[in-house]
Design a protein around this motif. Structure first.
Motif, mmCIF file in Angstrom:
data_model
loop_
_atom_site.group_PDB
_atom_site.id
_atom_site.type_symbol
_atom_site.label_atom_id
_atom_site.label_comp_id
_atom_site.label_asym_id
_atom_site.label_seq_id
_atom_site.Cartn_x
_atom_site.Cartn_y
_atom_site.Cartn_z
ATOM 1 N N ILE A 18 12.510 28.669 -53.155
ATOM 2 C CA ILE A 18 11.969 30.022 -53.134
ATOM 3 C C ILE A 18 13.065 30.971 -52.649
ATOM 4 C CG2 ILE A 18 10.192 31.532 -52.162
ATOM 5 C CD1 ILE A 18 8.513 29.042 -51.589
ATOM 6 N N GLN A 19 13.179 32.104 -53.281
ATOM 7 C CA GLN A 19 14.157 33.114 -52.892
ATOM 8 C C GLN A 19 13.655 33.900 -51.682
ATOM 9 O OE1 GLN A 19 17.208 33.592 -54.423
ATOM 10 N NE2 GLN A 19 16.661 31.724 -55.525
ATOM 11 N N GLN A 20 14.582 34.394 -50.871
ATOM 12 C CA GLN A 20 14.208 35.214 -49.713
ATOM 13 C C GLN A 20 13.337 36.392 -50.127
ATOM 14 O OE1 GLN A 20 17.559 36.644 -47.477
ATOM 15 N NE2 GLN A 20 17.802 34.709 -46.365
ATOM 16 N N LYS A 21 13.708 37.062 -51.196
ATOM 17 C CA LYS A 21 12.967 38.240 -51.653
ATOM 18 C C LYS A 21 11.530 37.891 -51.984
ATOM 19 C CE LYS A 21 13.092 42.133 -54.884
ATOM 20 N NZ LYS A 21 11.741 42.430 -54.571
ATOM 21 N N SER A 22 11.304 36.716 -52.552
ATOM 22 C CA SER A 22 9.946 36.300 -52.898
ATOM 23 C C SER A 22 9.091 36.128 -51.649
ATOM 24 C CB SER A 22 9.965 34.995 -53.692
ATOM 25 O OG SER A 22 10.649 35.174 -54.904
ATOM 26 N N VAL A 23 9.671 35.536 -50.609
ATOM 27 C CA VAL A 23 8.929 35.369 -49.352
ATOM 28 C C VAL A 23 8.656 36.735 -48.737
ATOM 29 C CG1 VAL A 23 8.904 34.340 -47.051
ATOM 30 C CG2 VAL A 23 9.911 33.082 -48.954
ATOM 31 N N ALA A 24 9.655 37.599 -48.718
ATOM 32 C CA ALA A 24 9.480 38.945 -48.165
ATOM 33 C C ALA A 24 8.383 39.692 -48.916
ATOM 34 C CB ALA A 24 10.796 39.715 -48.228
ATOM 35 N N ASP A 25 8.391 39.600 -50.233
ATOM 36 C CA ASP A 25 7.359 40.256 -51.042
ATOM 37 C C ASP A 25 5.977 39.696 -50.726
ATOM 38 O OD1 ASP A 25 9.326 41.802 -52.221
ATOM 39 O OD2 ASP A 25 9.346 40.668 -54.116
ATOM 40 N N ALA A 26 5.880 38.380 -50.595
ATOM 41 C CA ALA A 26 4.590 37.749 -50.284
ATOM 42 C C ALA A 26 4.081 38.182 -48.903
ATOM 43 C CB ALA A 26 4.715 36.230 -50.348
ATOM 44 N N LEU A 27 5.005 38.429 -47.985
ATOM 45 C CA LEU A 27 4.633 38.876 -46.645
ATOM 46 C C LEU A 27 4.379 40.384 -46.587
ATOM 47 C CD1 LEU A 27 7.237 36.865 -44.531
ATOM 48 C CD2 LEU A 27 4.760 36.456 -44.631
ATOM 49 N N GLY A 28 4.849 41.100 -47.614
ATOM 50 C CA GLY A 28 4.706 42.552 -47.630
ATOM 51 C C GLY A 28 5.657 43.237 -46.654
ATOM 52 N N ILE A 29 6.847 42.657 -46.499
ATOM 53 C CA ILE A 29 7.851 43.217 -45.588
ATOM 54 C C ILE A 29 9.142 43.441 -46.358
ATOM 55 C CG2 ILE A 29 6.856 42.135 -43.522
ATOM 56 C CD1 ILE A 29 9.098 39.999 -43.696
ATOM 57 N N PRO A 30 10.024 44.303 -45.837
ATOM 58 C CA PRO A 30 11.314 44.490 -46.511
ATOM 59 C C PRO A 30 12.141 43.199 -46.486
ATOM 60 C CG PRO A 30 10.906 46.249 -44.914
ATOM 61 C CD PRO A 30 9.848 45.203 -44.704
ATOM 62 N N HIS A 31 12.949 43.041 -47.510
ATOM 63 C CA HIS A 31 13.837 41.879 -47.593
ATOM 64 C C HIS A 31 14.735 41.809 -46.368
ATOM 65 C CE1 HIS A 31 17.643 39.894 -48.885
ATOM 66 N NE2 HIS A 31 16.783 38.961 -49.234
ATOM 67 N N SER A 32 15.199 42.960 -45.884
ATOM 68 C CA SER A 32 16.089 42.976 -44.717
ATOM 69 C C SER A 32 15.395 42.432 -43.469
ATOM 70 C CB SER A 32 16.618 44.388 -44.459
ATOM 71 O OG SER A 32 15.539 45.274 -44.219
ATOM 72 N N THR A 33 14.110 42.673 -43.346
ATOM 73 C CA THR A 33 13.355 42.142 -42.202
ATOM 74 C C THR A 33 13.289 40.622 -42.292
ATOM 75 O OG1 THR A 33 12.031 44.148 -42.006
ATOM 76 C CG2 THR A 33 11.128 42.151 -41.002
#
Length: 94
Positions: A18-33
């Motif tokens: 899984i890509q970092q961006k996908s996890v961030a999107d699933a969490l509803g947070i910015p990729h940088s967070t």
């Protein structure tokens, strides 16, 4: 603890391909967070931690590094193999 949270987070995300961006999107947070979680510069709150274990399909103990000391002796490849085998055993039981 056997490993740092941020190392475990990266390990389990990569083991699921899984890509970092996908996890961030699933969490509803910015990729940088999310990147901050994996780099060890930030820590998620309790609600985010609960969502991470669901997204990555791991236990909180695994993610937080609450594992037997012998686990430390394994290489990253061996930990991945062990995790994959555990997932297979769970699947087979169903």
């Amino acid at each position: 603890m056997s490993q740092e949270f941020h190392e475990n987070l990266r390990f389990f995300r990569k083991s699921k391909h899984i890509q970092q961006k996908s996890v961030a999107d699933a969490l509803g947070i910015p990729h940088s967070t999310y990147n901050g979680y994996e780099s060890g510069k930030r820590e998620p709150n309790f609600e985010t931690l609960k969502r991470l274990v669901l997204i990555l399909d791991v236990s909180t103990d695994e993610l937080l590094g609450l594992k037997p000391a012998a686990y430390d002796e394994l290489t990253e490849d061996e930990r991945l193999e062990l995790h994959s085998y555990a997932q297979y055993l769970i699947y087979r039981r169903k």
